[in-house]
Write a protein that holds these residues in place. Structure first.
Motif, PDB file in Angstrom:
ATOM      1  N   ALA A  12       0.862  -1.311  -0.178  1.00 44.92           N
ATOM      2  CA  ALA A  12      -0.146  -0.160  -0.105  1.00 44.92           C
ATOM      3  C   ALA A  12       0.864   1.378  -0.379  1.00 44.92           C
ATOM      4  O   ALA A  12       0.528   2.640  -0.246  1.00 44.92           O
ATOM      5  CB  ALA A  12      -0.882  -0.172   1.281  1.00 44.92           C
ATOM      6  N   LYS A  13       2.402   1.362   0.363  1.00 44.93           N
ATOM      7  CA  LYS A  13       3.431   1.938   0.303  1.00 44.93           C
ATOM      8  C   LYS A  13       4.124   1.923  -0.624  1.00 44.93           C
ATOM      9  O   LYS A  13       4.929   3.408  -0.106  1.00 44.93           O
ATOM     10  CB  LYS A  13       3.715   2.458   1.786  1.00 44.93           C
ATOM     11  N   ALA A  14       3.843   1.040  -1.301  1.00 44.04           N
ATOM     12  CA  ALA A  14       4.919   1.150  -1.970  1.00 44.04           C
ATOM     13  C   ALA A  14       5.141   2.163  -3.316  1.00 44.04           C
ATOM     14  O   ALA A  14       3.555   2.004  -4.026  1.00 44.04           O
ATOM     15  CB  ALA A  14       4.911  -1.113  -2.983  1.00 44.04           C
ATOM     16  N   SER A  15       5.789   2.718  -3.698  1.00 41.63           N
ATOM     17  CA  SER A  15       5.973   3.467  -4.946  1.00 41.63           C
ATOM     18  C   SER A  15       5.732   2.963  -6.292  1.00 41.63           C
ATOM     19  O   SER A  15       5.567   0.922  -6.380  1.00 41.63           O
ATOM     20  CB  SER A  15       7.634   3.969  -5.652  1.00 41.63           C
ATOM     21  N   GLU A  16       4.968   2.983  -7.534  1.00 44.01           N
ATOM     22  CA  GLU A  16       5.544   2.405  -8.594  1.00 44.01           C
ATOM     23  C   GLU A  16       6.446   1.574  -9.660  1.00 44.01           C
ATOM     24  O   GLU A  16       6.315   0.234  -9.796  1.00 44.01           O
ATOM     25  CB  GLU A  16       4.740   4.018  -9.750  1.00 44.01           C
ATOM     26  N   LYS A  17       6.697   2.311  -9.363  1.00 47.71           N
ATOM     27  CA  LYS A  17       8.444   1.634  -9.342  1.00 47.71           C
ATOM     28  C   LYS A  17       8.734   0.240  -8.977  1.00 47.71           C
ATOM     29  O   LYS A  17       9.274  -0.362  -9.313  1.00 47.71           O
ATOM     30  CB  LYS A  17       9.565   2.514  -9.317  1.00 47.71           C
ATOM     31  N   GLU A  18       8.619   0.257  -7.195  1.00 45.89           N
ATOM     32  CA  GLU A  18       8.671  -0.882  -6.660  1.00 45.89           C
ATOM     33  C   GLU A  18       8.031  -1.951  -7.772  1.00 45.89           C
ATOM     34  O   GLU A  18       7.619  -3.031  -7.025  1.00 45.89           O
ATOM     35  CB  GLU A  18       8.828  -1.103  -5.308  1.00 45.89           C
ATOM     36  N   MET A  19       6.522  -1.725  -7.426  1.00 43.32           N
ATOM     37  CA  MET A  19       5.684  -2.207  -8.015  1.00 43.32           C
ATOM     38  C   MET A  19       6.119  -3.079  -9.206  1.00 43.32           C
ATOM     39  O   MET A  19       5.507  -3.661  -9.474  1.00 43.32           O
ATOM     40  CB  MET A  19       4.243  -1.951  -8.373  1.00 43.32           C
ATOM     41  N   GLN A  20       6.378  -2.533 -10.459  1.00 41.29           N
ATOM     42  CA  GLN A  20       6.802  -2.676 -11.747  1.00 41.29           C
ATOM     43  C   GLN A  20       7.906  -4.216 -11.547  1.00 41.29           C
ATOM     44  O   GLN A  20       7.673  -4.624 -11.714  1.00 41.29           O
ATOM     45  CB  GLN A  20       7.291  -1.662 -12.621  1.00 41.29           C
ATOM     46  N   SER A  21       8.387  -3.515 -10.680  1.00 43.07           N
ATOM     47  CA  SER A  21       9.947  -4.845 -10.121  1.00 43.07           C
ATOM     48  C   SER A  21       8.727  -6.120  -9.282  1.00 43.07           C
ATOM     49  O   SER A  21       9.355  -7.065  -9.319  1.00 43.07           O
ATOM     50  CB  SER A  21      11.000  -4.792  -9.530  1.00 43.07           C
ATOM     51  N   ILE A  22       7.700  -5.718  -9.072  1.00 44.67           N
ATOM     52  CA  ILE A  22       6.707  -7.370  -8.306  1.00 44.67           C
ATOM     53  C   ILE A  22       5.364  -7.886  -8.467  1.00 44.67           C
ATOM     54  O   ILE A  22       5.915  -8.674  -9.500  1.00 44.67           O
ATOM     55  CB  ILE A  22       6.337  -6.571  -7.027  1.00 44.67           C
ATOM     56  N   ARG A  23       5.251  -7.120 -10.000  1.00 41.65           N
ATOM     57  CA  ARG A  23       4.572  -7.312 -11.204  1.00 41.65           C
ATOM     58  C   ARG A  23       4.951  -7.819 -12.317  1.00 41.65           C
ATOM     59  O   ARG A  23       5.791  -7.783 -12.554  1.00 41.65           O
ATOM     60  CB  ARG A  23       3.692  -6.365 -11.412  1.00 41.65           C
ATOM     61  N   GLY A  24       4.759  -9.383 -12.362  1.00 46.18           N
ATOM     62  CA  GLY A  24       4.827 -10.297 -13.249  1.00 46.18           C
ATOM     63  C   GLY A  24       5.953 -11.075 -12.953  1.00 46.18           C
ATOM     64  O   GLY A  24       6.354 -12.252 -13.100  1.00 46.18           O
ATOM     65  N   LYS A  25       6.709 -10.522 -12.036  1.00 46.99           N
ATOM     66  CA  LYS A  25       7.714 -11.711 -11.694  1.00 46.99           C
ATOM     67  C   LYS A  25       7.554 -12.797  -9.883  1.00 46.99           C
ATOM     68  O   LYS A  25       7.228 -13.715 -10.398  1.00 46.99           O
ATOM     69  CB  LYS A  25       8.860 -10.420 -11.310  1.00 46.99           C
ATOM     70  N   ALA A  26       7.050 -12.179  -8.935  1.00 48.83           N
ATOM     71  CA  ALA A  26       6.867 -12.047  -7.920  1.00 48.83           C
ATOM     72  C   ALA A  26       5.276 -12.404  -7.452  1.00 48.83           C
ATOM     73  O   ALA A  26       4.130 -13.352  -6.772  1.00 48.83           O
ATOM     74  CB  ALA A  26       6.925 -10.955  -6.384  1.00 48.83           C
ATOM     75  N   MET A  27       4.473 -11.318  -8.269  1.00 48.59           N
ATOM     76  CA  MET A  27       2.788 -12.059  -8.322  1.00 48.59           C
ATOM     77  C   MET A  27       2.510 -11.643  -9.900  1.00 48.59           C
ATOM     78  O   MET A  27       2.844 -10.652 -11.019  1.00 48.59           O
ATOM     79  CB  MET A  27       1.954 -10.398  -7.801  1.00 48.59           C
ATOM     80  N   GLY A  28       1.666 -12.902 -10.542  1.00 53.80           N
ATOM     81  CA  GLY A  28       0.294 -12.838 -11.474  1.00 53.80           C
ATOM     82  C   GLY A  28      -0.686 -12.866 -11.808  1.00 53.80           C
ATOM     83  O   GLY A  28      -0.923 -13.060  -9.970  1.00 53.80           O
ATOM     84  N   MET A  29      -0.611 -12.205 -12.533  1.00 53.28           N
ATOM     85  CA  MET A  29      -2.614 -11.930 -12.455  1.00 53.28           C
ATOM     86  C   MET A  29      -2.725 -12.160 -13.961  1.00 53.28           C
ATOM     87  O   MET A  29      -2.723 -12.225 -14.895  1.00 53.28           O
ATOM     88  CB  MET A  29      -2.658 -10.164 -12.260  1.00 53.28           C
ATOM     89  N   ILE A  30      -3.938 -12.967 -13.867  1.00 51.22           N
ATOM     90  CA  ILE A  30      -4.657 -13.862 -14.873  1.00 51.22           C
ATOM     91  C   ILE A  30      -6.670 -12.330 -15.415  1.00 51.22           C
ATOM     92  O   ILE A  30      -6.951 -12.740 -14.584  1.00 51.22           O
ATOM     93  CB  ILE A  30      -5.565 -14.591 -14.841  1.00 51.22           C
ATOM     94  N   PHE A  31      -6.566 -11.775 -15.962  1.00 47.99           N
ATOM     95  CA  PHE A  31      -7.589 -10.557 -16.468  1.00 47.99           C
ATOM     96  C   PHE A  31      -8.570 -11.502 -16.959  1.00 47.99           C
ATOM     97  O   PHE A  31      -8.798 -12.614 -17.304  1.00 47.99           O
ATOM     98  CB  PHE A  31      -6.794  -9.637 -17.227  1.00 47.99           C
ATOM     99  N   GLN A  32      -9.694 -10.408 -16.676  1.00 49.47           N
ATOM    100  CA  GLN A  32     -11.412 -11.426 -17.136  1.00 49.47           C
ATOM    101  C   GLN A  32     -11.246 -11.671 -18.316  1.00 49.47           C
ATOM    102  O   GLN A  32     -11.780 -13.145 -18.220  1.00 49.47           O
ATOM    103  CB  GLN A  32     -12.276 -10.695 -16.574  1.00 49.47           C
ATOM    104  N   ASP A  33     -11.137 -11.169 -19.516  1.00 47.48           N
ATOM    105  CA  ASP A  33     -11.331 -11.640 -20.301  1.00 47.48           C
ATOM    106  C   ASP A  33     -10.387 -11.505 -21.426  1.00 47.48           C
ATOM    107  O   ASP A  33      -9.235 -10.942 -21.785  1.00 47.48           O
ATOM    108  CB  ASP A  33     -12.436  -9.879 -21.033  1.00 47.48           C
ATOM    109  N   PRO A  34     -10.046 -13.249 -21.416  1.00 47.38           N
ATOM    110  CA  PRO A  34      -8.442 -13.099 -22.661  1.00 47.38           C
ATOM    111  C   PRO A  34      -8.894 -13.043 -23.802  1.00 47.38           C
ATOM    112  O   PRO A  34      -8.021 -12.999 -25.106  1.00 47.38           O
ATOM    113  CB  PRO A  34      -9.018 -14.951 -22.923  1.00 47.38           C
ATOM    114  N   MET A  35     -10.444 -12.412 -24.771  1.00 52.19           N
ATOM    115  CA  MET A  35     -10.335 -12.048 -25.826  1.00 52.19           C
ATOM    116  C   MET A  35     -10.185 -10.613 -25.957  1.00 52.19           C
ATOM    117  O   MET A  35      -9.141 -10.462 -26.635  1.00 52.19           O
ATOM    118  CB  MET A  35     -11.877 -11.823 -26.251  1.00 52.19           C
ATOM    119  N   THR A  36      -9.642  -9.861 -24.691  1.00 53.25           N
ATOM    120  CA  THR A  36      -9.390  -8.385 -25.389  1.00 53.25           C
ATOM    121  C   THR A  36      -8.437  -8.362 -24.237  1.00 53.25           C
ATOM    122  O   THR A  36      -7.709  -7.705 -24.320  1.00 53.25           O
ATOM    123  CB  THR A  36     -10.473  -7.435 -24.270  1.00 53.25           C
ATOM    124  N   SER A  37      -7.609  -8.846 -23.580  1.00 49.59           N
ATOM    125  CA  SER A  37      -6.238  -9.036 -22.872  1.00 49.59           C
ATOM    126  C   SER A  37      -4.590  -8.849 -23.566  1.00 49.59           C
ATOM    127  O   SER A  37      -4.221  -7.999 -22.960  1.00 49.59           O
ATOM    128  CB  SER A  37      -6.243 -10.102 -21.120  1.00 49.59           C
TER     129      SER A  37
END
Length: 340
Positions: free
Chosen positions: A78-103
């Motif tokens: 909640a207190k992490a910067s966007e730069k810190e989150m960019q290093s976490i998203r995709g590496k430590a955390m992955g996400m599958i979004f709702q619609d595979p037809m548009t993602s």
């Protein structure tokens, strides 16, 4: 024992011209390493906003995390910067979004989209990244992955695109995989295949999973615990057995009665929950479900219920659990039982 992810009293709002929309209010839950949990509820219950808050994907403005902690491996996101989150998203955390037809990006090949995360987070060369991408496409059941990497999203079916999305989310072996309604746009046969695939991958690479869905039936075979949300709040949490065999909140009863059951001896119709979800621009003073609940009392309309601990893993927020409340039994569990 420390949890892999611990969400503590999270509140997220959207500040619009009409006022503050309290999309998520005081939400708490946790995920342990190697565990799969389900977050269930109707559309508009706050499921997607909750996990998007965890990933820090809420657009600001108008959205903002107004309160709470999101502890992931001991770090407060909640207190992490966007730069810190960019290093976490995709590496430590992955996400599958709702619609595979548009993602997926329609103008880029599958290979280009899959290798981008590997080049960014792991510094692999193009050939190394392609080899890893081939391996993961094969892992999720896509035949002839070498040729498939050169194709575009429109050359894949809906089920195949969802498999690509799962492979992309797993490329860096994340500790946590968030699947936001991954089977909603798919037919029932493909739904079963995708859920079985996620179950196999959880076992193979020990990835923790948060599965978001509006269908309680979907989580029974994959998850060990369930979080039931309504009106931006958590109304009940428990093991799969607790929720299916011993539910305590009227909203959970309503969800269960709207799911087809194979064990039912009668040919009665499914029972929908009457009414509509609350207006989160002007949330109700008391329990959010009171206006739709057949057992609502005066206290339900005027005061939010406290969380009642029913067992070590089972909690519910309902005035019917108060010692002075009338005794109500509504939902009849299945005869076969559910493993929890």
């Amino acid at each position: 024992m420390k949890h892999l992810l611990e969400v503590d009293h999270l509140s997220t709002s959207f500040f619009t011209y009409a006022g503050e929309v309290k999309a998520v209010s005081d939400v708490s839950f946790y995920v342990d390493e190697g565990e799969a949990i389900g977050i269930v509820g109707e559309s508009g219950s706050g499921k997607s906003v909750t996990v998007q808050s965890v990933m820090k994907l809420i657009p600001n403005p108008p959205g903002k995390i107004v309160n709470g902690e999101i502890l992931f491996q001991g770090k407060d996101l909640a207190k992490a910067s966007e730069k810190e989150m960019q290093s976490i998203r995709g590496k430590a955390m992955g996400m599958i979004f709702q619609d595979p037809m548009t993602s997926l990006n329609p103008v880029l090949t599958i290979g280009m989209q899959m290798t981008e995360v590997l080049k960014r987070h792991e510094g692999l060369s193009n050939s190394e990244a392609m080899q890893r991408a081939e391996k993961y496409l094969e892992m999720v059941g896509i035949p002839n992955p070498t040729a498939r990497l050169k194709q575009y999203p429109h050359e894949f079916s809906g089920g195949m695109r969802q498999r690509v999305m799962i492979a992309m989310a797993l490329l860096c072996n994340p500790k946590l995989l968030i699947a936001d309604e991954p089977t909603t746009a798919l037919d029932v046969t493909i739904q079963a295949q995708i859920l079985e695939l996620m179950k196999d991958l959880k076992t193979k690479i020990n990835t923790s999973i948060i599965l978001i869905t509006h269908d309680l039936g979907v989580v029974a075979g994959l998850c060990t615990r369930i979080v039931v949300m309504y009106g931006g709040r958590v109304v009940e949490t428990g093991t799969v057995y607790d929720i299916f065999q011993n539910p305590k909140h009227p909203y959970t009863w309503g969800l269960l009665k709207s799911v087809p059951r194979l064990d039912s001896e009668s040919k009665s119709k499914l029972v929908p929950i009457p009414g509509t979800p609350p207006d989160l621009l002007n949330p109700p003073k008391g329990c959010g479900f009171a206006a739709r609940c057949p057992y609502a009392m005066n206290v339900c309309l005027n005061q939010k219920p406290e969380q009642t601990k029913l067992s070590e893993l089972h909690q519910a927020s309902c005035w019917l659990l108060h010692p002075d409340a009338p005794k109500v039994e509504d939902y009849k569990p299945s005869k076969g039982g559910v493993k929890g």
